[in-house]
Design a protein around this motif. Structure first.
Motif, mmCIF file in Angstrom:
data_model
loop_
_atom_site.group_PDB
_atom_site.id
_atom_site.type_symbol
_atom_site.label_atom_id
_atom_site.label_comp_id
_atom_site.label_asym_id
_atom_site.label_seq_id
_atom_site.Cartn_x
_atom_site.Cartn_y
_atom_site.Cartn_z
ATOM 1 N N GLU A 140 0.866 -1.187 0.000
ATOM 2 C CA GLU A 140 0.000 0.000 0.000
ATOM 3 C C GLU A 140 0.891 1.222 0.000
ATOM 4 O O GLU A 140 1.371 1.651 1.034
ATOM 5 C CB GLU A 140 -0.913 0.009 1.228
ATOM 6 C CG GLU A 140 -1.877 -1.165 1.261
ATOM 7 C CD GLU A 140 -2.818 -1.103 2.461
ATOM 8 O OE1 GLU A 140 -3.388 -0.023 2.726
ATOM 9 O OE2 GLU A 140 -2.963 -2.127 3.142
ATOM 10 N N ASP A 177 0.520 3.877 -2.773
ATOM 11 C CA ASP A 177 0.088 4.816 -3.823
ATOM 12 C C ASP A 177 0.793 4.580 -5.156
ATOM 13 O O ASP A 177 1.067 5.537 -5.898
ATOM 14 C CB ASP A 177 0.293 6.272 -3.381
ATOM 15 C CG ASP A 177 -0.647 6.673 -2.257
ATOM 16 O OD1 ASP A 177 -1.556 5.887 -1.918
ATOM 17 O OD2 ASP A 177 -0.476 7.785 -1.718
ATOM 18 N N LYS A 211 1.209 3.979 -8.966
ATOM 19 C CA LYS A 211 0.402 4.084 -10.181
ATOM 20 C C LYS A 211 0.245 2.676 -10.759
ATOM 21 O O LYS A 211 1.180 1.872 -10.714
ATOM 22 C CB LYS A 211 1.081 4.994 -11.211
ATOM 23 C CG LYS A 211 0.226 5.212 -12.462
ATOM 24 C CD LYS A 211 0.941 5.964 -13.559
ATOM 25 C CE LYS A 211 1.113 7.434 -13.207
ATOM 26 N NZ LYS A 211 1.659 8.203 -14.365
ATOM 27 N N LYS A 239 -3.498 5.992 -8.419
ATOM 28 C CA LYS A 239 -3.019 5.383 -7.166
ATOM 29 C C LYS A 239 -3.791 4.087 -6.913
ATOM 30 O O LYS A 239 -5.022 4.088 -6.957
ATOM 31 C CB LYS A 239 -3.280 6.300 -5.956
ATOM 32 C CG LYS A 239 -2.572 7.631 -5.967
ATOM 33 C CD LYS A 239 -2.960 8.389 -4.698
ATOM 34 C CE LYS A 239 -2.479 9.824 -4.717
ATOM 35 N NZ LYS A 239 -2.852 10.529 -3.456
ATOM 36 N N GLU A 240 -3.065 3.059 -6.595
ATOM 37 C CA GLU A 240 -3.711 1.793 -6.216
ATOM 38 C C GLU A 240 -2.769 1.019 -5.296
ATOM 39 O O GLU A 240 -1.585 1.333 -5.216
ATOM 40 C CB GLU A 240 -4.058 0.947 -7.459
ATOM 41 C CG GLU A 240 -5.544 0.872 -7.810
ATOM 42 C CD GLU A 240 -6.379 0.049 -6.810
ATOM 43 O OE1 GLU A 240 -5.813 -0.586 -5.902
ATOM 44 O OE2 GLU A 240 -7.606 0.054 -6.953
ATOM 45 N N THR A 245 -9.387 2.092 -0.243
ATOM 46 C CA THR A 245 -9.078 3.496 0.066
ATOM 47 C C THR A 245 -8.888 4.347 -1.191
ATOM 48 O O THR A 245 -8.448 5.497 -1.096
ATOM 49 C CB THR A 245 -7.807 3.595 0.938
ATOM 50 O OG1 THR A 245 -6.720 3.010 0.220
ATOM 51 C CG2 THR A 245 -7.997 2.892 2.273
ATOM 52 N N TYR A 246 -9.173 3.786 -2.346
ATOM 53 C CA TYR A 246 -9.080 4.538 -3.609
ATOM 54 C C TYR A 246 -10.428 4.494 -4.316
ATOM 55 O O TYR A 246 -11.170 3.520 -4.177
ATOM 56 C CB TYR A 246 -8.007 3.929 -4.514
ATOM 57 C CG TYR A 246 -6.636 3.851 -3.879
ATOM 58 C CD1 TYR A 246 -5.913 5.008 -3.591
ATOM 59 C CD2 TYR A 246 -6.068 2.623 -3.555
ATOM 60 C CE1 TYR A 246 -4.655 4.936 -3.000
ATOM 61 C CE2 TYR A 246 -4.809 2.533 -2.963
ATOM 62 C CZ TYR A 246 -4.111 3.699 -2.682
ATOM 63 O OH TYR A 246 -2.874 3.632 -2.097
ATOM 64 N N THR A 262 -11.505 3.567 -7.067
ATOM 65 C CA THR A 262 -11.364 2.782 -8.292
ATOM 66 C C THR A 262 -12.700 2.415 -8.926
ATOM 67 O O THR A 262 -12.847 2.462 -10.156
ATOM 68 C CB THR A 262 -10.533 1.521 -7.986
ATOM 69 O OG1 THR A 262 -9.244 1.953 -7.508
ATOM 70 C CG2 THR A 262 -10.358 0.648 -9.198
#
Lengths: 241, 241, 241, 241
Positions: free
Chosen positions: A121, A123, A125, A149-150, A199-200, A202
């Motif tokens: 975890e 951030d 790309k 970010k993933e 937390t993204y 997506t």
């Protein structure tokens, strides 16, 4: 007939972590379900803390394609529910396993491997490259999907070689990942799709929604009768020997 | 280093049925082990009724390729032994599953499907056709292997699509079967090979012995270190976003 | 939009052999086209002796799925037409190759192998077993399709291992054959389907028609833009070294 | 018997470009051949400008595995030599195609696709990740191979889906690539391996040498008789109908 989708979510991060709740005020299941409703599917949701995890016989029997998101609480999913879902997949129900669902009981049971992987975890790309442009799952998708970010998932990913490899991910920190994989199991079709850390945002990405929607279409049951197994009479005469 | 083989057999038919005992006076495991010794492998046997089914940690750790024959007593194989065998396969041990082993706990667990099929005991002639002549498993084998009498196994065989399909069987009574199938699971290689009903002298057939011997060679571990899973530091700098 | 199909046939047996003409008074292409029109497809035909074999740029550009039947006159098909068809397949046009089309220039060129096989004209019974019940190509089809009399095609069939193996044939004379095979090539999808010798009424069989119709649906183009090939600018900064 | 390898190289860059000559004073073929001799193989070389490109019938008949490197002069390779190489591959000769050989006549002919890709000469770092740890081609290789500078090849790579995908490359500039791919064609086995741009010392890298050496072992012919094709008598009686 309209394909009937059930979006299953463990729905725990949303209740614990305000960051997740801010991104997904209706839960990850809500965000995905809304996108699928927009695409015209007959869509329901179900979550871990409902009775039978929301996956009663009635719900399963009326589900053509089941979508699965879980992470913290894989071990809380009852074995008998897992067995029922597996039976339905072998009978023809489509299954789409998302992100951390790689470690769910149902996915591990259908794959037969540890489904382990590298993760981080940080951030990273992520850029998901299409490697099978003939596949209906990538209809309307460009040469790649970029996510600013993933969470990183890296190889070796301990899965059986996919029947069809649709996406490969590039990560900023130096890893790659087989991030879109199809499998046939019995009468059912399975799609594993990597992105979607809680937390993204997506699942608000339109390209990601498009892939999930295409996967629903692809995974819908063929609707054949279940094959006959067991003792079988000969179709041709067998000589005495 | 010589490949180390353990031939596992449930060894129950041999003790119950004089027909089987006449064909296999040293048991099915004995017949297969003798053939493999003749082919130069370091070969041991293990059976269900030994302590830990003969598959202690020591035995498993010193086994490169495990051969599995079971039928009547799949349910008597302890789950913890199955888990240990599975772990060893994912770590690299080869596994050759024979005939009725399709319904063994270990095979079903590695496949993720029901492994069900059609069957019939009626002295069908079986002819196993080679469909991948490039495969090392068919070295020294003709265009087909003919067995005068065998149990029939027919499609649909509920397995994942094989990574490599090596043999397809023709049966006198009108059925076909994917009878030689390879799978990769983790670091391990698996070969399912159909023939070998206990009341026929199939494992005395030299072509069948040759296939099993070739499969041992093919399934031997590569000997790499197990991949690292879990949290991983980046290999490249990740930008602040 | 309705899928646009062109059924191509060499149409020579029909003009030479009254037996064939009796079975297919409108030609093999006519019989297949009628079935597909009945299934709702926008269907045209084209034959070898038309200018450019009926496959002008206009026709090809307006074809979503091309069906191919040839036998006597594979060598008369112009190389430049073959190249145009191949280009269209790689761009996304579906291709269904029937029976003796296994030896057509277009199929051999897309496979990269000899596509050779065993054959016999002896009124063998053929039984096509479904080995992938999850595949859309077998929708509405039973466990097997039985054809009372057909030409035999036997293994070894010199093709690349199919991406998906859908049917395996049993033949009365003792052979088996991978008779329903899918392949992905570029943006296009290919289905090879074995049955259809010209002296038997195979294409009037409703189950055979159903498979061809399903295959049209499956092979229809995804409709993505052709990928960009050639020199590519970096998407991320590359460090000086 | 020792496996007999022929390393074929177009050998043009070496004669034109002092940078390449400095890296490979004995040519790319010389560097690879030296590594294979060191690994114990019976190794020869052949180059484009020799008569029949060094690939006479005698040489081909005495070659178990052919390695192919070409780039500038694919079009200068005579079609009849390509046909002879292809025939030998279908008969069982192994073929290892390196780097820019993706556009060679022999590779395109065996694949059936354009074999096109994205590329860039910009000193990208490349990291080849092992995605099939069970494969003999990765024996002795770590989780990845890192190359400080290489030419980039990016997806979409227009190849048939590999039978086995062994390596996936990560590139600094943001791309991924299926960089280690196996294929079965007829009796022969093919391995495509991406790295090896002429201006980098890639073939001096011990891990790269190890992969090529493993691939030779894997691709060696099984040594079966070529299957019989054509008209075939029935093996079982066919009923009058």
């Amino acid at each position: 007939m309209t394909t009937r989708v059930t979006v299953w979510n463990e729905n725990r991060h949303e209740n614990k972590n305000p960051v997740v709740r801010d991104i997904y005020p209706e839960g990850i299941h809500g965000a995905i379900a809304n996108a699928l409703k927009g695409a015209g599917y007959d869509t329901k949701t179900a979550t871990l803390d409902e009775p039978e995890h929301g996956l009663t016989d009635e719900v399963l029997n009326e589900t053509d394609v089941l979508i699965w998101w879980g992470h913290l609480a894989h071990h809380e999913v009852a074995d008998e529910v897992v067995e029922k879902v597996k039976k339905r997949v072998l009978e023809g129900m489509g299954l789409i396993v998302l992100h951390s669902g790689h470690f769910s009981k149902i996915f591990k049971s259908l794959m037969g491997t540890s489904c382990d992987l590298k993760w981080r975890e940080a951030d990273d790309k992520e850029r998901l490259w299409v490697v099978d442009p003939s596949h209906p799952i990538v209809k309307g998708v460009g040469e790649y999907i970029e996510l600013e970010k993933e969470e990183m998932y890296g190889e070796h990913f301990d899965i059986p070689a996919p029947d069809q490899l649709v996406f490969i991910s590039w990560f900023e920190g130096g890893e790659v990942f087989r991030s879109g994989c199809t499998y046939q199991r019995g009468n059912g079709k399975i799609f594993y799709f990597r992105p979607g850390h809680e937390t993204y945002p997506t699942y608000h990405n339109e390209q990601i929604q498009r892939v999930i929607s295409n996967a629903v279409e692809w995974a819908a049951p063929v609707g054949r009768k279940y094959p006959q197994y067991g003792n079988a009479k000969p179709l041709e005469a067998i000589k005495d020997k």
